[in-house]
Design an enzyme around this catalytic site. Structure first.
Site, PDB file in Angstrom:
ATOM      1  N   LYS A  70       2.600   1.923   2.317  1.00 47.78           N
ATOM      2  CA  LYS A  70       2.493   2.746   4.089  1.00 47.78           C
ATOM      3  C   LYS A  70       3.818   1.903   4.623  1.00 47.78           C
ATOM      4  O   LYS A  70       4.036   1.406   4.546  1.00 47.78           O
ATOM      5  CB  LYS A  70       0.981   2.202   4.688  1.00 47.78           C
ATOM      6  CG  LYS A  70       0.321   3.606   4.075  1.00 47.78           C
ATOM      7  CD  LYS A  70      -0.865   3.324   4.773  1.00 47.78           C
ATOM      8  CE  LYS A  70      -1.958   3.994   5.097  1.00 47.78           C
ATOM      9  NZ  LYS A  70      -2.726   4.414   6.095  1.00 47.78           N
ATOM     10  N   LYS A 111       0.908  -1.151   0.139  1.00 44.76           N
ATOM     11  CA  LYS A 111       0.184  -0.102   0.286  1.00 44.76           C
ATOM     12  C   LYS A 111       0.406   1.699  -0.338  1.00 44.76           C
ATOM     13  O   LYS A 111       0.683   2.133   0.041  1.00 44.76           O
ATOM     14  CB  LYS A 111      -0.893   0.087   1.423  1.00 44.76           C
ATOM     15  CG  LYS A 111      -2.079  -0.887   1.195  1.00 44.76           C
ATOM     16  CD  LYS A 111      -3.180  -0.569   2.211  1.00 44.76           C
ATOM     17  CE  LYS A 111      -2.816  -0.088   4.133  1.00 44.76           C
ATOM     18  NZ  LYS A 111      -4.077  -0.727   4.505  1.00 44.76           N
TER      19      LYS A 111
HETATM   20  N1  C2G Z   1     -10.616   7.087   8.997  1.00 45.00           N
HETATM   21  C1  C2G Z   1     -11.286   8.235   9.347  1.00 45.00           C
HETATM   22  N2  C2G Z   1     -10.999   9.466   9.118  1.00 45.00           N
HETATM   23  C2  C2G Z   1      -9.123   9.596   9.953  1.00 45.00           C
HETATM   24  C3  C2G Z   1      -8.301   8.806   9.516  1.00 45.00           C
HETATM   25  C4  C2G Z   1      -8.775   8.098   8.803  1.00 45.00           C
HETATM   26  O1  C2G Z   1     -12.334   7.472   9.016  1.00 45.00           O
HETATM   27  N3  C2G Z   1      -9.311  11.314   9.888  1.00 45.00           N
HETATM   28  C5  C2G Z   1     -10.368   6.319   7.777  1.00 45.00           C
HETATM   29  C6  C2G Z   1     -10.479   5.706   6.914  1.00 45.00           C
HETATM   30  O2  C2G Z   1     -11.205   6.079   6.303  1.00 45.00           O
HETATM   31  C7  C2G Z   1     -10.032   4.244   7.228  1.00 45.00           C
HETATM   32  C8  C2G Z   1     -10.076   3.641   8.323  1.00 45.00           C
HETATM   33  O3  C2G Z   1      -9.990   5.260   9.506  1.00 45.00           O
HETATM   34  O4  C2G Z   1     -11.456   3.647   7.127  1.00 45.00           O
HETATM   35  C9  C2G Z   1      -8.518   3.803   8.775  1.00 45.00           C
HETATM   36  O5  C2G Z   1      -7.709   3.963   7.825  1.00 45.00           O
HETATM   37  P1  C2G Z   1      -5.862   3.766   7.708  1.00 45.00           P
HETATM   38  O6  C2G Z   1      -4.990   2.816   9.042  1.00 45.00           O
HETATM   39  O7  C2G Z   1      -5.317   5.203   6.689  1.00 45.00           O
HETATM   40  O8  C2G Z   1      -6.318   3.010   6.378  1.00 45.00           O
HETATM   41  P2  C2G Z   1      -6.125   2.487   4.811  1.00 45.00           P
HETATM   42  O9  C2G Z   1      -5.007   2.713   4.380  1.00 45.00           O
HETATM   43  O10 C2G Z   1      -6.974   3.774   4.320  1.00 45.00           O
HETATM   44  O11 C2G Z   1      -6.522   0.905   4.449  1.00 45.00           O
HETATM   45  O12 C2G Z   1      -7.975  -2.264   1.546  1.00 45.00           O
HETATM   46  C10 C2G Z   1      -8.910  -0.869   2.508  1.00 45.00           C
HETATM   47  C11 C2G Z   1      -7.547   0.104   3.267  1.00 45.00           C
HETATM   48  O13 C2G Z   1      -6.809  -1.907   3.812  1.00 45.00           O
HETATM   49  C12 C2G Z   1      -7.671   0.228   3.965  1.00 45.00           C
END
Ligand code: C2G
Length: 129
Positions: free
Chosen positions: A46, A44
């Site tokens: 990350k 990803k």
């Molecule tokens: N999130 C949120 N508000 C934020 C930050 C994050 O609602 N200020 C939500 C994201 O939209 C996501 C969840 O928290 O639904 C987890 O965020 P991340 O760890 O950044 O996940 P991500 O890297 O987007 O991984 O297959 C899908 C991916 O694994 C999603």
């Protein structure tokens, strides 16, 4: 029992993550989180501060989370939905439209992201202390 699933890295756990998990749980009765493995994080693009086991430990301590499974790749969602008899896939609206095809097997809901907070912001703010 209405079963919900969501996925993410959840690094440097913050109130935006917690609010997403709370709202996801409020949609049903049982919430599964597919937690990105360290290897999948690389795919990803990350690099998480906390390793998988540390992030899993934090998530399992959250009252809204009923089960944490490992997210290894982009393509496992459909299989997970079938395996765990999921009724609803939920994720933040930064992903809006990306997972619409899952509506063939379950409800798909994109929730508003919590503004002003992100793991990236935390990292950059700490750097400038
Ligand atoms: N999130 C949120 N508000 C934020 C930050 C994050 O609602 N200020 C939500 C994201 O939209 C996501 C969840 O928290 O639904 C987890 O965020 P991340 O760890 O950044 O996940 P991500 O890297 O987007 O991984 O297959 C899908 C991916 O694994 C999603």
């Amino acid at each position: 029992m209405k079963k919900i699933i969501t996925y993410g890295t959840f690094d440097l756990l913050h109130y935006g993550h917690i609010d997403l998990l709370k709202r996801a749980k409020d949609i049903g009765d049982y919430l599964i989180v597919g937690l990105s493995s360290d290897e999948f994080n690389e795919i990803k693009g990350k690099k998480s501060y906390f390793k998988y086991e540390e992030r899993k430990c934090l998530l399992e301590a959250i009252r809204y989370v009923d089960l944490v499974i490992t997210e290894e790749n982009w393509d496992q969602k459909r299989e997970d939905i079938t395996k765990y008899q999921i009724d609803c896939f939920v994720i933040g609206n930064d992903w809006v439209g990306e997972f619409d095809e899952l509506s063939e097997v379950c409800e798909v809901i994109y929730l508003e992201r919590t503004p002003e907070i992100s793991t990236t912001k935390i990292k950059s703010d700490i750097k400038s202390i």
